[in-house]
Design a protein around this motif. Structure first.
Motif, PDB file in Angstrom:
ATOM      1  N   ASN A   1       0.843  -1.203   0.000  1.00 55.69           N
ATOM      2  CA  ASN A   1       0.000   0.000   0.000  1.00 55.69           C
ATOM      3  C   ASN A   1       0.873   1.245   0.000  1.00 55.69           C
ATOM      4  OD1 ASN A   1      -2.422   1.465  -0.028  1.00 55.69           O
ATOM      5  ND2 ASN A   1      -2.354   1.735   2.202  1.00 55.69           N
ATOM      6  N   CYS A   2       1.839   1.259  -0.903  1.00 52.77           N
ATOM      7  CA  CYS A   2       2.794   2.362  -0.981  1.00 52.77           C
ATOM      8  C   CYS A   2       3.184   2.558  -2.438  1.00 52.77           C
ATOM      9  CB  CYS A   2       4.038   2.067  -0.135  1.00 52.77           C
ATOM     10  SG  CYS A   2       5.083   0.746  -0.824  1.00 52.77           S
ATOM     11  N   GLU A   3       3.992   3.567  -2.675  1.00 51.00           N
ATOM     12  CA  GLU A   3       4.552   3.784  -3.996  1.00 51.00           C
ATOM     13  C   GLU A   3       6.075   3.746  -3.878  1.00 51.00           C
ATOM     14  OE1 GLU A   3       3.091   7.318  -5.807  1.00 51.00           O
ATOM     15  OE2 GLU A   3       1.000   6.644  -5.823  1.00 51.00           O
ATOM     16  N   VAL A   4       6.721   3.058  -4.806  1.00 54.33           N
ATOM     17  CA  VAL A   4       8.175   2.988  -4.845  1.00 54.33           C
ATOM     18  C   VAL A   4       8.658   3.891  -5.974  1.00 54.33           C
ATOM     19  CG1 VAL A   4      10.190   1.515  -5.238  1.00 54.33           C
ATOM     20  CG2 VAL A   4       8.237   0.644  -3.928  1.00 54.33           C
ATOM     21  N   ASP A   5       9.586   4.770  -5.650  1.00 59.07           N
ATOM     22  CA  ASP A   5      10.126   5.712  -6.629  1.00 59.07           C
ATOM     23  C   ASP A   5      11.623   5.499  -6.743  1.00 59.07           C
ATOM     24  OD1 ASP A   5      10.522   7.821  -8.370  1.00 59.07           O
ATOM     25  OD2 ASP A   5      10.560   9.342  -6.779  1.00 59.07           O
ATOM     26  N   PHE A   6      12.063   4.927  -7.876  1.00 53.36           N
ATOM     27  CA  PHE A   6      13.489   4.768  -8.126  1.00 53.36           C
ATOM     28  C   PHE A   6      14.024   6.053  -8.759  1.00 53.36           C
ATOM     29  CE2 PHE A   6      12.510   0.182  -7.974  1.00 53.36           C
ATOM     30  CZ  PHE A   6      13.558  -0.241  -7.164  1.00 53.36           C
ATOM     31  N   VAL A   7      15.063   6.613  -8.171  1.00 48.63           N
ATOM     32  CA  VAL A   7      15.731   7.806  -8.698  1.00 48.63           C
ATOM     33  C   VAL A   7      17.094   7.363  -9.193  1.00 48.63           C
ATOM     34  CG1 VAL A   7      16.629  10.094  -8.180  1.00 48.63           C
ATOM     35  CG2 VAL A   7      14.488   9.316  -7.122  1.00 48.63           C
ATOM     36  N   ALA A   8      17.326   7.467 -10.496  1.00 49.55           N
ATOM     37  CA  ALA A   8      18.523   6.892 -11.106  1.00 49.55           C
ATOM     38  C   ALA A   8      19.636   7.912 -11.249  1.00 49.55           C
ATOM     39  CB  ALA A   8      18.174   6.311 -12.473  1.00 49.55           C
ATOM     40  N   ALA A   9      20.852   7.481 -10.947  1.00 49.35           N
ATOM     41  CA  ALA A   9      22.075   8.234 -11.227  1.00 49.35           C
ATOM     42  C   ALA A   9      22.909   7.383 -12.178  1.00 49.35           C
ATOM     43  CB  ALA A   9      22.833   8.512  -9.932  1.00 49.35           C
ATOM     44  N   ASP A  10      24.010   7.941 -12.692  1.00 45.24           N
ATOM     45  CA  ASP A  10      24.792   7.169 -13.660  1.00 45.24           C
ATOM     46  C   ASP A  10      25.600   6.058 -13.016  1.00 45.24           C
ATOM     47  OD1 ASP A  10      26.742   8.676 -12.446  1.00 45.24           O
ATOM     48  OD2 ASP A  10      27.430   9.676 -14.261  1.00 45.24           O
ATOM     49  N   SER A  11      25.718   6.072 -11.680  1.00 39.98           N
ATOM     50  CA  SER A  11      26.385   5.004 -10.952  1.00 39.98           C
ATOM     51  C   SER A  11      25.925   5.044  -9.504  1.00 39.98           C
ATOM     52  CB  SER A  11      27.912   5.154 -11.017  1.00 39.98           C
ATOM     53  OG  SER A  11      28.326   6.276 -10.245  1.00 39.98           O
ATOM     54  N   SER A  12      26.199   3.969  -8.783  1.00 37.78           N
ATOM     55  CA  SER A  12      25.830   3.956  -7.361  1.00 37.78           C
ATOM     56  C   SER A  12      26.658   4.965  -6.580  1.00 37.78           C
ATOM     57  CB  SER A  12      26.011   2.549  -6.791  1.00 37.78           C
ATOM     58  OG  SER A  12      27.340   2.103  -6.965  1.00 37.78           O
ATOM     59  N   ILE A  13      27.899   5.201  -7.025  1.00 40.18           N
ATOM     60  CA  ILE A  13      28.730   6.222  -6.373  1.00 40.18           C
ATOM     61  C   ILE A  13      28.088   7.589  -6.535  1.00 40.18           C
ATOM     62  CG2 ILE A  13      30.951   7.401  -6.423  1.00 40.18           C
ATOM     63  CD1 ILE A  13      31.138   4.699  -5.193  1.00 40.18           C
ATOM     64  N   SER A  14      27.558   7.861  -7.718  1.00 38.40           N
ATOM     65  CA  SER A  14      26.872   9.137  -7.943  1.00 38.40           C
ATOM     66  C   SER A  14      25.640   9.253  -7.063  1.00 38.40           C
ATOM     67  CB  SER A  14      26.478   9.270  -9.419  1.00 38.40           C
ATOM     68  OG  SER A  14      27.612   9.289 -10.246  1.00 38.40           O
ATOM     69  N   ALA A  15      24.936   8.142  -6.869  1.00 35.05           N
ATOM     70  CA  ALA A  15      23.768   8.145  -5.988  1.00 35.05           C
ATOM     71  C   ALA A  15      24.178   8.487  -4.560  1.00 35.05           C
ATOM     72  CB  ALA A  15      23.066   6.789  -6.034  1.00 35.05           C
ATOM     73  N   LEU A  16      25.293   7.912  -4.107  1.00 40.08           N
ATOM     74  CA  LEU A  16      25.809   8.216  -2.770  1.00 40.08           C
ATOM     75  C   LEU A  16      26.206   9.685  -2.668  1.00 40.08           C
ATOM     76  CD1 LEU A  16      26.763   7.308   0.053  1.00 40.08           C
ATOM     77  CD2 LEU A  16      28.956   6.686  -1.009  1.00 40.08           C
ATOM     78  N   ARG A  17      26.898  10.190  -3.666  1.00 40.16           N
ATOM     79  CA  ARG A  17      27.330  11.596  -3.652  1.00 40.16           C
ATOM     80  C   ARG A  17      26.119  12.531  -3.614  1.00 40.16           C
ATOM     81  NH1 ARG A  17      31.255   9.444  -2.396  1.00 40.16           N
ATOM     82  NH2 ARG A  17      33.187   9.134  -3.572  1.00 40.16           N
ATOM     83  N   LYS A  18      25.074  12.181  -4.351  1.00 36.69           N
ATOM     84  CA  LYS A  18      23.863  12.992  -4.361  1.00 36.69           C
ATOM     85  C   LYS A  18      23.271  13.079  -2.953  1.00 36.69           C
ATOM     86  CE  LYS A  18      19.177  12.952  -6.379  1.00 36.69           C
ATOM     87  NZ  LYS A  18      19.047  14.405  -6.619  1.00 36.69           N
ATOM     88  N   ALA A  19      23.189  11.937  -2.277  1.00 38.36           N
ATOM     89  CA  ALA A  19      22.650  11.924  -0.918  1.00 38.36           C
ATOM     90  C   ALA A  19      23.552  12.699   0.036  1.00 38.36           C
ATOM     91  CB  ALA A  19      22.488  10.479  -0.444  1.00 38.36           C
ATOM     92  N   GLN A  20      24.867  12.618  -0.164  1.00 39.68           N
ATOM     93  CA  GLN A  20      25.792  13.370   0.679  1.00 39.68           C
ATOM     94  C   GLN A  20      25.579  14.876   0.516  1.00 39.68           C
ATOM     95  OE1 GLN A  20      29.422  10.975  -0.660  1.00 39.68           O
ATOM     96  NE2 GLN A  20      30.058  11.625   1.387  1.00 39.68           N
TER      97      GLN A  20
END
Length: 336
Positions: free
Chosen positions: A56-75
């Motif tokens: 009963n939820c929605e999942v939203d995948f937010v894509a970056a060009d790599s997992s490292i980029s995803a980590l940097r974005k969160a940082q």
């Protein structure tokens, strides 16, 4: 306007308000990941559909060009980040990710997991794994190198494409593979292999494209890459060279952010990710090995995991403390 029409209009309006209210009550789980995971052909869409059936939820995948980029974005976003989970980090960056203090402990039961090497973490949940390997075309090469020494001894006309360890997970994996396999001999072997390196690309797709176009004889990829060609393209000429010293293991990880206001839902998603239903999606979408034995086994045509004794890995702390030096030594040795 008649009373009947007024009543109908009011009913429609009320229904719209109720629908909107229900939609607003449905929580969103935001997952930062790398682009191929979230792509139409990747695991993301199927995992989203499977989890949403019961959450009963929605999942939203937010894509970056790599997992490292995803980590940097969160940082960069800090405590204001919308991310609840970062998915796709691996053991080569686990120590760095842990040291950011961004992640909270998970409560996922990992007792059913079967990995080729020992790995445990209270911050990260393993969800798939693979082995770095050199892929070649068996219709063109009868006797591929079977060790780093063999590769170093190849004629200079024999060319390989590898990836930059500063920007590519396989590229970093290769540097760690050499170090785990050869220790202090690594720099000397890199100097001997350097003439066979046609190029060091930014990412995997550029290098693999050169290989498929026939520009190089071998490309750094994964031992499971031939499974894709075999199953998706019905092409069996591509093989992974088996190295006598063993192959470095990449374990992909997912972690929950301390700043998340959906920690319970995030843990539920990670439970689903390592369940039979979640893991069954992984092999033929991410082309990696599942972390639990599948009830129906691996898909027909999918390569089997390597023997445990052929699985190499450096511990998180060793990697975290020495990665920069390993990379600097690599570039110095190959003259770049």
């Amino acid at each position: 306007m008649s009373f009947q029409k007024i009543g109908l209009a009011a009913l429609v309006g009320f229904s719209t308000l109720v629908t909107a209210a229900v939609a607003q009550d449905k929580p969103t789980l935001t997952i930062y990941t790398y682009d191929s995971f979230a792509a139409d052909w990747g695991p993301g869409p199927q995992l989203k559909a499977g989890f949403e059936q019961n959450c009963n939820c929605e999942v939203d995948f937010v894509a970056a060009d790599s997992s490292i980029s995803a980590l940097r974005k969160a940082q960069l976003e800090g405590p204001t980040t919308e991310a609840d989970i970062i998915l796709g980090l691996d053991t080569s960056v686990a120590a760095e990710a842990r040291n950011t203090q961004l992640f909270t402990d998970h409560n996922v039961d990992l007792s059913a997991l079967e990995l080729p090497v020992d790995y445990a973490s209270d911050k990260f949940v393993p969800f798939d794994y693979g082995y770095f390997a050199f892929v070649y075309d068996s219709s063109k090469i009868d006797n591929p190198p079977s060790s780093f020494e063999d590769l170093a001894a190849m004629d200079e006309e024999f060319k390989i494409a590898i990836q930059d360890p500063r920007s590519s997970t396989p590229g970093l994996g290769l540097v760690l593979w050499m170090k785990a396999a050869k220790g202090d001999q690594a720099e000397e072997l890199w100097r001997d292999i350097a003439p066979n390196i046609l190029t060091v690309t930014k990412g995997w797709s550029e290098a693999y494209g050169l290989f498929l176009e026939g520009e190089v004889d071998m490309v750094l990829s994964y031992s499971s890459s031939p499974s894709y060609h075999r199953i998706a393209e019905e092409e069996d000429k591509y093989l992974a060279a088996q190295f006598e010293e063993g192959h470095y293991v990449q374990i992909e990880l997912a972690g929950i952010l301390e700043s998340s206001d959906q920690k319970e839902l995030a843990n539920q998603f990670l439970d689903y990710l390592v369940s039979q239903d979640g893991q069954a999606i992984i092999p033929t979408t991410n082309w990696m090995f599942p972390v639990v034995p599948l009830d129906d086994g691996l898909p027909e045509g999918f390569d089997t995991p390597l023997p445990e004794e052929n699985s190499l890995i450096l511990n998180d702390e060793t990697v975290g403390q020495n990665t920069k030096q390993y990379i600097d030594d690599f570039f110095a040795a190959i003259g770049q």
